[in-house]
Design a protein around this motif. Structure first.
Motif, PDB file in Angstrom:
ATOM      1  N   THR A 289      11.361  13.539 -10.515  1.00  0.00           N
ATOM      2  CA  THR A 289      10.829  14.209 -11.711  1.00  0.00           C
ATOM      3  C   THR A 289       9.308  14.290 -11.675  1.00  0.00           C
ATOM      4  OG1 THR A 289      12.676  13.242 -12.927  1.00  0.00           O
ATOM      5  CG2 THR A 289      10.945  14.253 -14.230  1.00  0.00           C
ATOM      6  N   PHE A 290       8.679  13.340 -10.975  1.00  0.00           N
ATOM      7  CA  PHE A 290       7.214  13.299 -10.901  1.00  0.00           C
ATOM      8  C   PHE A 290       6.816  13.252  -9.430  1.00  0.00           C
ATOM      9  CE2 PHE A 290       8.684  10.907 -14.655  1.00  0.00           C
ATOM     10  CZ  PHE A 290       8.199  11.731 -15.651  1.00  0.00           C
ATOM     11  N   ARG A 291       7.107  14.321  -8.719  1.00  0.00           N
ATOM     12  CA  ARG A 291       6.915  14.333  -7.274  1.00  0.00           C
ATOM     13  C   ARG A 291       5.425  14.429  -6.927  1.00  0.00           C
ATOM     14  NH1 ARG A 291      10.865  15.124  -3.522  1.00  0.00           N
ATOM     15  NH2 ARG A 291      12.291  15.803  -5.160  1.00  0.00           N
ATOM     16  N   THR A 292       4.857  13.289  -6.549  1.00  0.00           N
ATOM     17  CA  THR A 292       3.445  13.206  -6.175  1.00  0.00           C
ATOM     18  C   THR A 292       3.278  12.013  -5.242  1.00  0.00           C
ATOM     19  OG1 THR A 292       1.175  12.877  -6.991  1.00  0.00           O
ATOM     20  CG2 THR A 292       2.926  11.779  -8.205  1.00  0.00           C
ATOM     21  N   ARG A 293       2.191  12.004  -4.503  1.00  0.00           N
ATOM     22  CA  ARG A 293       1.902  10.850  -3.642  1.00  0.00           C
ATOM     23  C   ARG A 293       0.734  10.035  -4.190  1.00  0.00           C
ATOM     24  NH1 ARG A 293       0.451  13.056   1.727  1.00  0.00           N
ATOM     25  NH2 ARG A 293       0.134  10.865   2.228  1.00  0.00           N
ATOM     26  N   GLU A 294       0.225  10.423  -5.347  1.00  0.00           N
ATOM     27  CA  GLU A 294      -0.901   9.693  -5.933  1.00  0.00           C
ATOM     28  C   GLU A 294      -0.399   8.379  -6.537  1.00  0.00           C
ATOM     29  OE1 GLU A 294      -4.643  10.526  -8.910  1.00  0.00           O
ATOM     30  OE2 GLU A 294      -3.740  12.146  -7.754  1.00  0.00           O
ATOM     31  N   THR A 295      -0.945   7.275  -6.042  1.00  0.00           N
ATOM     32  CA  THR A 295      -0.426   5.943  -6.359  1.00  0.00           C
ATOM     33  C   THR A 295      -0.418   5.635  -7.844  1.00  0.00           C
ATOM     34  OG1 THR A 295      -1.255   5.181  -4.219  1.00  0.00           O
ATOM     35  CG2 THR A 295      -0.665   3.496  -5.806  1.00  0.00           C
ATOM     36  N   ALA A 296      -1.520   5.893  -8.541  1.00  0.00           N
ATOM     37  CA  ALA A 296      -1.615   5.542  -9.961  1.00  0.00           C
ATOM     38  C   ALA A 296      -0.562   6.281 -10.778  1.00  0.00           C
ATOM     39  CB  ALA A 296      -3.011   5.852 -10.492  1.00  0.00           C
ATOM     40  N   ASP A 297      -0.305   7.547 -10.444  1.00  0.00           N
ATOM     41  CA  ASP A 297       0.701   8.323 -11.175  1.00  0.00           C
ATOM     42  C   ASP A 297       2.094   7.734 -10.985  1.00  0.00           C
ATOM     43  OD1 ASP A 297      -1.313   9.996 -11.982  1.00  0.00           O
ATOM     44  OD2 ASP A 297      -0.844  11.584 -10.551  1.00  0.00           O
ATOM     45  N   LEU A 298       2.420   7.386  -9.744  1.00  0.00           N
ATOM     46  CA  LEU A 298       3.742   6.830  -9.463  1.00  0.00           C
ATOM     47  C   LEU A 298       3.941   5.500 -10.183  1.00  0.00           C
ATOM     48  CD1 LEU A 298       3.981   7.633  -5.635  1.00  0.00           C
ATOM     49  CD2 LEU A 298       5.085   8.837  -7.526  1.00  0.00           C
ATOM     50  N   PHE A 299       2.894   4.681 -10.217  1.00  0.00           N
ATOM     51  CA  PHE A 299       3.019   3.397 -10.911  1.00  0.00           C
ATOM     52  C   PHE A 299       3.218   3.582 -12.411  1.00  0.00           C
ATOM     53  CE2 PHE A 299       1.474   1.043  -7.157  1.00  0.00           C
ATOM     54  CZ  PHE A 299       2.339  -0.036  -7.209  1.00  0.00           C
ATOM     55  N   LEU A 300       2.540   4.558 -12.995  1.00  0.00           N
ATOM     56  CA  LEU A 300       2.729   4.784 -14.425  1.00  0.00           C
ATOM     57  C   LEU A 300       4.175   5.173 -14.721  1.00  0.00           C
ATOM     58  CD1 LEU A 300       1.567   4.921 -17.247  1.00  0.00           C
ATOM     59  CD2 LEU A 300       0.821   7.267 -16.793  1.00  0.00           C
ATOM     60  N   ALA A 301       4.756   6.049 -13.897  1.00  0.00           N
ATOM     61  CA  ALA A 301       6.166   6.417 -14.070  1.00  0.00           C
ATOM     62  C   ALA A 301       7.073   5.196 -13.923  1.00  0.00           C
ATOM     63  CB  ALA A 301       6.551   7.491 -13.058  1.00  0.00           C
ATOM     64  N   LEU A 302       6.758   4.350 -12.945  1.00  0.00           N
ATOM     65  CA  LEU A 302       7.562   3.148 -12.714  1.00  0.00           C
ATOM     66  C   LEU A 302       7.461   2.182 -13.891  1.00  0.00           C
ATOM     67  CD1 LEU A 302       9.244   1.275 -10.862  1.00  0.00           C
ATOM     68  CD2 LEU A 302       7.081   0.446  -9.912  1.00  0.00           C
ATOM     69  N   ILE A 303       6.268   1.988 -14.420  1.00  0.00           N
ATOM     70  CA  ILE A 303       6.066   1.046 -15.530  1.00  0.00           C
ATOM     71  C   ILE A 303       6.883   1.464 -16.744  1.00  0.00           C
ATOM     72  CG2 ILE A 303       4.349   0.180 -17.184  1.00  0.00           C
ATOM     73  CD1 ILE A 303       2.320   0.452 -14.769  1.00  0.00           C
ATOM     74  N   ILE A 304       6.885   2.763 -17.044  1.00  0.00           N
ATOM     75  CA  ILE A 304       7.683   3.250 -18.184  1.00  0.00           C
ATOM     76  C   ILE A 304       9.154   2.919 -17.960  1.00  0.00           C
ATOM     77  CG2 ILE A 304       8.382   5.315 -19.464  1.00  0.00           C
ATOM     78  CD1 ILE A 304       5.629   6.537 -18.604  1.00  0.00           C
ATOM     79  N   ARG A 305       9.611   3.093 -16.727  1.00  0.00           N
ATOM     80  CA  ARG A 305      11.011   2.788 -16.379  1.00  0.00           C
ATOM     81  C   ARG A 305      11.295   1.296 -16.487  1.00  0.00           C
ATOM     82  NH1 ARG A 305      16.088   5.283 -15.143  1.00  0.00           N
ATOM     83  NH2 ARG A 305      17.263   3.796 -13.867  1.00  0.00           N
ATOM     84  N   LEU A 306      10.347   0.461 -16.073  1.00  0.00           N
ATOM     85  CA  LEU A 306      10.578  -0.987 -15.996  1.00  0.00           C
ATOM     86  C   LEU A 306      10.682  -1.661 -17.364  1.00  0.00           C
ATOM     87  CD1 LEU A 306       8.178  -2.080 -13.100  1.00  0.00           C
ATOM     88  CD2 LEU A 306      10.672  -2.196 -13.094  1.00  0.00           C
ATOM     89  N   LEU A 307      10.024  -1.120 -18.359  1.00  0.00           N
ATOM     90  CA  LEU A 307       9.976  -1.799 -19.656  1.00  0.00           C
ATOM     91  C   LEU A 307      11.322  -1.758 -20.373  1.00  0.00           C
ATOM     92  CD1 LEU A 307       6.537  -0.625 -21.111  1.00  0.00           C
ATOM     93  CD2 LEU A 307       7.123  -2.936 -20.346  1.00  0.00           C
ATOM     94  N   LYS A 308      11.669  -2.876 -20.985  1.00  0.00           N
ATOM     95  CA  LYS A 308      12.818  -2.926 -21.888  1.00  0.00           C
ATOM     96  C   LYS A 308      12.471  -2.187 -23.177  1.00  0.00           C
ATOM     97  CE  LYS A 308      14.418  -7.620 -20.682  1.00  0.00           C
ATOM     98  NZ  LYS A 308      14.593  -8.994 -21.233  1.00  0.00           N
ATOM     99  N   PRO A 309      13.466  -1.788 -23.971  1.00  0.00           N
ATOM    100  CA  PRO A 309      13.154  -1.315 -25.325  1.00  0.00           C
ATOM    101  C   PRO A 309      12.407  -2.414 -26.083  1.00  0.00           C
ATOM    102  CG  PRO A 309      15.425  -0.794 -24.755  1.00  0.00           C
ATOM    103  CD  PRO A 309      14.901  -1.681 -23.654  1.00  0.00           C
TER     104      PRO A 309
END
Length: 481
Positions: A289-309
């Motif tokens: 959904t967020f196809r990029t190789r820029e590290t900071a962008d990928l981490f932000l997507a991952l962090i949103i996924r990692l958090l519990k409600p």
């Protein structure tokens, strides 16, 4: 000899060795030796307090067996032992227990850079002067180790692993982690957020031994590169963690985003993901959904996924993430739809000097409800100081004004002022999710009258032309003699 003097004397010895090139290698070299000395001191204490305890390091590889005797191996014999026996065996140590896995992972990509066995023996004898079972000495050394990590800012690219401790302490303070809450740093570097979080919990929330155990069992961390991983594990040992197996040597982005299951969700993310870098080819396929190789962008997507409600995060991001378009716009829209992006603290360019001189921001958000409004706080360099620097770095008390304004855990009573303003989600959407919103209360800087500025520019250019002509004449005369 004080611990500080000892560490300086060790570094001075290493500077004489032709194999150690620069601060990064010197710190890496220091670290594997300190690591083995700390492990050995801990092993000796555990052997006294636990009847069944056996060190995971083979007896002939333990620090006490080959390093403790000041008159022991030296020269080519010592060099041969370290390069041909010690490192190969520790790199291939069977991970029969968590502590053994930690040792193997640390040595997996570690190297001995020193080429002089005599200088290596001198360094080892100096390190033998620290007793890591002595609480006072360990705490003192912990402070010196913190300074070593700070020195990484001058060690070329190694500076990327270090976040100013005032920044990490402020982020931890505002997030307020508690024992039992699963806390993760997916790009942990040298472990600054972990150590700050542990210190915070020990000061405020840990009252019983079981609370300490609960805290340690709730930590998660991953670091991709070997040097910061080794530094982080050693940092954990110095901070009273016997088995820092939760610090994994891996790339968090190497997993497909959708493979992170509900069981792996966390309560808190505290991190400063690498920015300005690109991931290797293929990593972007893990984030369809967020196809990029820029590290900071990928981490932000991952962090949103990692958090519990209900989970909360504090993340360092550069200005480019705030105003960037394309994938960045989609990421910010996703962030504000999934999370309450309640606060952005804007930091001046000089906070991360000398490693980086770009504007950075602290984003605080909670997962579970969309953003309705975002508060901004503009942090300013103290009056009378033009910028932060190595000699005058940012301190936690510099951020006290923001902490006072914060409004506690519920963020109540916030008011707009010279450094604070809020923007509605609708306005942010209308701006194309550009979060690079300037302080509306700041007075426009008086840059002067354009005509006077152009006249001054003309004068400067004329002076440059005059000096160039004079230099040309001098060179011509010298060459024709």
């Amino acid at each position: 000899m004080s611990v500080r003097t000892l560490v300086k004397s060790v570094q001075d010895i290493m500077r004489k060795d032709t194999g150690v090139d620069g601060d990064a290698q010197r710190i890496s070299q220091l670290c594997w030796m300190f690591f083995l000395k700390i492990i050995d001191d801990q092993d000796e204490a555990l052997e006294l307090t636990r009847d069944e305890y056996i060190s995971p390091i083979p007896a002939d590889m333990q620090w006490r067996a080959w390093a403790a005797d000041p008159e022991g191996m030296t020269g080519d014999e010592l060099l041969s032992f370290v390069n041909e026996s010690l490192f190969p065996r520790l790199k291939n140590l069977r991970p029969t227990a968590p502590r053994a896995r930690v040792i193997r992972d640390v040595f997996e990509d570690a190297y001995n850079f020193m080429k002089s066995g005599q200088l290596l023996r001198q360094v080892i004898n100096k390190i033998n002067g620290v007793d890591f079972n002595n609480l006072t000495e360990r705490q003192h050394f912990g402070d010196i180790y913190e300074q070593l990590l700070n020195d990484l800012q001058n060690a070329g690219n190694a500076g990327e692993y270090y976040t100013p401790r005032a920044v990490t302490a402020f982020m931890v303070q505002q997030i307020d982690p508690r024992p039992g809450e699963i806390l993760m740093d997916p790009a942990c570097g040298t472990g600054g957020f972990l150590t700050c979080a542990m210190r915070h919990m020990r000061d405020r929330h840990i009252r019983l031994p079981e609370h300490e155990d609960l805290m340690q069992r709730s930590l998660r961390a991953v670091e991709k590169k070997p040097l910061p991983h080794m530094l982080c594990v050693t940092n954990m040992l110095l901070n009273g963690v016997e088995e820092p197996h939760f610090v994994r040597h891996d790339n968090t982005l190497a997993r497909p985003l959708t493979s992170w299951t509900r069981d792996e969700r966390v309560d808190i993310v505290l991190t400063n993901p690498p920015f300005g870098g690109k991931e290797e080819d293929g990593i972007e396929n893990n984030f369809p959904t967020f196809r990029t190789r820029e590290t900071a962008d990928l981490f932000l997507a991952l962090i949103i996924r990692l958090l519990k409600p209900g989970g909360r995060a504090a993340v360092v991001l550069p200005d480019g993430s705030l105003f960037g378009e394309g994938i960045k716009t989609r990421l910010k829209e996703h962030l504000m739809a999934e999370c309450n992006l309640h606060t952005i603290v804007r930091l001046p360019n000089s906070v991360f000097k000398p490693y980086a001189s770009i504007g950075t921001n602290l984003l605080f958000f909670e997962k579970g409800s969309p953003t309705t409004e975002t508060w901004f706080w503009e942090h300013r360099v103290p009056e009378g100081q033009k910028a932060y620097s190595m000699t005058k770095p940012i301190r936690l008390d510099h951020l006290a004004g923001c902490a006072d304004w914060w409004g506690g855990a519920s963020r109540e009573g916030r008011v707009e002022g010279p450094q604070a303003w809020k923007v509605s989600a609708e306005e942010i959407k209308a701006r194309g999710y550009n979060l690079d919103i300037k302080n509306p209360h700041a007075e426009a800087e008086d840059l002067g009258d354009p005509e006077h500025l152009l006249a001054a520019l003309d004068e400067a250019e004329a002076e440059v032309a005059r000096l160039r002509a004079a230099l040309k004449a001098i060179l011509t005369e010298a060459l024709t003699r």
